[in-house]
Design an enzyme around this catalytic site. Sequence first.
Site, short mmCIF file in Angstrom:
data_model
loop_
_atom_site.label_atom_id
_atom_site.label_comp_id
_atom_site.label_asym_id
_atom_site.label_seq_id
_atom_site.Cartn_x
_atom_site.Cartn_y
_atom_site.Cartn_z
N ASP A 125 -3.23 -7.34 -7.49
CA ASP A 125 -4.60 -7.68 -7.86
C ASP A 125 -4.76 -7.38 -9.36
O ASP A 125 -5.44 -6.45 -9.75
CB ASP A 125 -5.58 -6.88 -7.01
CG ASP A 125 -5.41 -7.20 -5.53
OD1 ASP A 125 -5.99 -8.18 -5.07
OD2 ASP A 125 -4.65 -6.48 -4.84
N HIS A 151 0.84 -1.21 0.00
CA HIS A 151 0.00 0.00 0.00
C HIS A 151 0.87 1.26 0.00
O HIS A 151 0.59 2.22 -0.71
CB HIS A 151 -0.88 0.05 1.25
CG HIS A 151 -1.81 -1.11 1.43
ND1 HIS A 151 -1.66 -2.04 2.43
CD2 HIS A 151 -2.91 -1.47 0.73
CE1 HIS A 151 -2.64 -2.92 2.35
NE2 HIS A 151 -3.41 -2.61 1.34
#
Length: 281
Positions: free
Chosen positions: A150, A36
């Site tokens: 992802d 992140h």
Amino acid sequence: MIITTIKELRAYLDTQRKSGKTIGLVPTMGFLHEGHLSLIRRAKAENHIVVMSDFVNPTQFAPNEDFESYPRNIEHDEQLATDAGADVIFYPSVEEMYPNGSSTFVEAEGDITKVLCGASRPSHFKGVTTVVAMLFNIVQPQKAYFGQKDAQQAAVLIKMATDLHMNIELIVCPIVREEDGLAMSSRNTYLSANERAQAVILNQALVKAKTIFENGEHNVPNLIKTITDKITEMPLADIDYVSIYEYPSLKTIETVKEKALAAVAVRFGKTRLIDNIILEK
Ligand code: AMP
């Protein structure tokens, strides 16, 4: 700075926009790790203001999935995100995002949401496209940042933004890994010591496939077999899928022509991990 309401966030961003500031958005479900933070740092390097959303989105979880138990730690997230360059942590409640009467969804139809994770999580991407469309409407960023971790999600969101003529640039950032190669994930905290040790096989299997691909093996079933055989060396690994599709279209292929995505989803006990690698000539 944490902001919890859409109204307050809009007021803050309107002021920033009026003074000519550009805005970058990093959507997350929190419980931050280096993956992140790499997105936040990239966003800060390319925009004046960075908004990181921290929202465990209920509509992308099926009833039997881990929405309730998903790890959360907003204090820790605030510190890490701020240190990495986030100006705002948007931390709305479920009621703020889905008020009573909310019944409109954004859904990308077709194979892109049916293959890979879409096969075992049929409602997942509908939840993802809906919440990201909401965040785009609320924040109205110039650029939004997503992880290659992802890969299918990134492909689906790029399709959504293209199909709906959204004036936002989507930027896909590389996978950040632990030292032993395991892709960083908030869900890694669920793993027991044994499961964690065996989970390294995902990356090892994908790297092995990339190596034989680079040595001339372009046949998809053979590449899939190589990955599957490697992963099944680990007794705790329970394969959900091992797949290779053309990338980013996610079309079925028998032979890798230009660029393909080799992706895996594997359960270790109750934890489902995903990982992928790009095969490119
Ligand atoms: P999540 O909080 O898991 O929904 O992830 C939020 C964003 O961070 C998504 O765009 C993910 O693809 C990205 N992300 C998660 N893990 C990683 C990682 N290991 N490396 C790079 N990006 C990641």
